[in-house]
Design a protein around this motif. Sequence first.
Motif, short mmCIF file in Angstrom:
data_model
loop_
_atom_site.label_atom_id
_atom_site.label_comp_id
_atom_site.label_asym_id
_atom_site.label_seq_id
_atom_site.Cartn_x
_atom_site.Cartn_y
_atom_site.Cartn_z
N ASN A 116 -28.09 -55.62 -37.03
CA ASN A 116 -27.46 -54.37 -37.50
C ASN A 116 -25.95 -54.52 -37.56
OD1 ASN A 116 -26.41 -53.02 -34.72
ND2 ASN A 116 -28.32 -54.18 -34.41
N TYR A 117 -25.35 -53.65 -38.33
CA TYR A 117 -23.93 -53.79 -38.64
C TYR A 117 -23.22 -52.44 -38.58
CZ TYR A 117 -25.58 -58.22 -40.61
OH TYR A 117 -26.17 -59.46 -40.78
N ILE A 118 -21.95 -52.48 -38.21
CA ILE A 118 -21.08 -51.34 -38.45
C ILE A 118 -20.33 -51.65 -39.73
CG2 ILE A 118 -19.28 -52.32 -36.92
CD1 ILE A 118 -18.45 -49.38 -36.33
N VAL A 119 -20.35 -50.69 -40.65
CA VAL A 119 -19.90 -50.92 -42.03
C VAL A 119 -18.89 -49.84 -42.43
CG1 VAL A 119 -20.64 -51.21 -44.43
CG2 VAL A 119 -22.20 -51.85 -42.56
N TRP A 120 -17.80 -50.29 -43.04
CA TRP A 120 -16.83 -49.35 -43.60
C TRP A 120 -16.90 -49.43 -45.12
CZ3 TRP A 120 -16.00 -51.54 -38.91
CH2 TRP A 120 -15.46 -50.73 -37.87
N ARG A 121 -16.97 -48.26 -45.75
CA ARG A 121 -17.00 -48.19 -47.22
C ARG A 121 -15.91 -47.22 -47.70
NH1 ARG A 121 -22.53 -48.40 -45.93
NH2 ARG A 121 -23.71 -50.05 -47.01
N LEU A 135 -19.38 -55.86 -39.78
CA LEU A 135 -19.47 -56.63 -38.54
C LEU A 135 -20.76 -56.29 -37.83
CD1 LEU A 135 -16.32 -55.11 -38.40
CD2 LEU A 135 -16.03 -57.16 -37.04
N GLN A 136 -21.34 -57.27 -37.12
CA GLN A 136 -22.53 -56.99 -36.32
C GLN A 136 -22.15 -56.06 -35.17
OE1 GLN A 136 -25.13 -60.26 -35.27
NE2 GLN A 136 -24.44 -61.46 -37.05
N ALA A 137 -23.01 -55.10 -34.88
CA ALA A 137 -22.69 -54.05 -33.91
C ALA A 137 -23.44 -54.24 -32.59
CB ALA A 137 -23.00 -52.68 -34.52
N ALA A 138 -24.69 -53.77 -32.51
CA ALA A 138 -25.46 -53.85 -31.26
C ALA A 138 -26.20 -55.18 -31.17
CB ALA A 138 -26.46 -52.69 -31.20
N ASP A 139 -26.42 -55.63 -29.95
CA ASP A 139 -27.16 -56.87 -29.73
C ASP A 139 -28.64 -56.67 -30.03
OD1 ASP A 139 -25.03 -58.55 -28.86
OD2 ASP A 139 -25.04 -57.50 -26.93
N VAL A 140 -29.29 -57.77 -30.35
CA VAL A 140 -30.74 -57.78 -30.62
C VAL A 140 -31.42 -58.66 -29.57
CG1 VAL A 140 -32.51 -58.40 -32.30
CG2 VAL A 140 -30.35 -57.39 -33.08
N ARG A 141 -32.51 -58.18 -29.03
CA ARG A 141 -33.24 -58.93 -28.00
C ARG A 141 -33.77 -60.24 -28.55
NH1 ARG A 141 -35.11 -55.93 -23.51
NH2 ARG A 141 -36.84 -57.40 -23.36
N GLY A 142 -33.76 -61.24 -27.67
CA GLY A 142 -34.26 -62.55 -28.09
C GLY A 142 -35.77 -62.65 -28.05
N ASP A 143 -36.45 -61.78 -27.25
CA ASP A 143 -37.89 -61.89 -27.11
C ASP A 143 -38.65 -61.12 -28.20
OD1 ASP A 143 -37.05 -59.44 -26.21
OD2 ASP A 143 -38.03 -59.55 -24.24
N ASN A 144 -38.36 -59.85 -28.35
CA ASN A 144 -39.12 -59.07 -29.33
C ASN A 144 -38.29 -58.63 -30.53
OD1 ASN A 144 -37.49 -57.05 -28.32
ND2 ASN A 144 -39.13 -56.02 -27.17
N GLY A 145 -37.02 -59.00 -30.56
CA GLY A 145 -36.19 -58.69 -31.72
C GLY A 145 -35.75 -57.24 -31.81
N GLY A 146 -35.98 -56.47 -30.73
CA GLY A 146 -35.56 -55.08 -30.75
C GLY A 146 -34.07 -54.92 -30.48
N ILE A 147 -33.53 -53.78 -30.90
CA ILE A 147 -32.11 -53.49 -30.66
C ILE A 147 -31.93 -53.12 -29.19
CG2 ILE A 147 -30.21 -51.94 -31.24
CD1 ILE A 147 -31.38 -51.68 -34.03
#
Length: 298
Positions: free
Chosen positions: A293-298, A139-151
Amino acid sequence: MSLTPQDIKDDEIRVISSGNNYNGDTPHNRPTTRRKWIVTVSIMAMLACILTVVYLVFAKNSKEDSLEIITNETVVYQENSEDIVPDTIISEPLSVGFISVSDTIINRIPLTIFNPTILTPTLQIGTDVLNDSTARFVLQAADVRGDNGGIVGAYVNKGELISKGQAKSGFCAIIGGKINIGVADATPLLEQALETDGYFFRQYPLVVANQVVENKPKGKSLRKALAELNGETIVIMSRKEMTFHDFSQSLVDLGVANAIYLVGGNGYGFAINSEGRKIEFGRQLKNMRPNTNYIVWR
């Protein structure tokens, strides 16, 4: 009284009997009562034998049917069984982690609950994880900025600080494979994640100590939450568009103790359930931002 010629003398004996008495030398004159009893008893004995045989056969067949059902259930759940339940795909042994998926309705609000089983969570940047065969829940975790694409907000990936800032007070820290979620402007778990090759990201808080947390965005969208329920860390997803407040209230009504937000809307992700089926949600875009970015379970 005068005697007739047929009368007997004093030294004679006359046997007087009715005409119905039989002579022992003539068997055809014997009564039929005894024969009737013998026939009746014989018939009853034969019926008893027949009923006994039918009962034994039926009991044997019932026992065999019961054993067959038990055997089938055992085969279905054996790890290396070659028998496949109809409409079921068992791709790997049950010892491999999976996601339990269930639907519920809270105050007329439909929710889906995802419960990771025998899995370890991490964070990962980039869409390569979407093609990772070892990933069981993404699943997607943290938001990403719309202007510079940073977390947006502080972000630690395997002990490396990728992003700084405190745009949101909710946080998720993964230390030693264990998830900790909460609300704090500053938390020692950020430093601990840096020191132990752990993971950390920021998001909106939804529930703290069984209480609704209000957030500024007022629009409606499909919502996802990383939540603590009955001592387990799970993911809860709304199946209709909701405001932050209504979604948080539904989590409280469900019994959630703490929860933070995960990227909602059409954010793409998937889960592999216990039958080996891939359950996808959201929409996979062709041009994803590099810092997705994602939170991932393995």
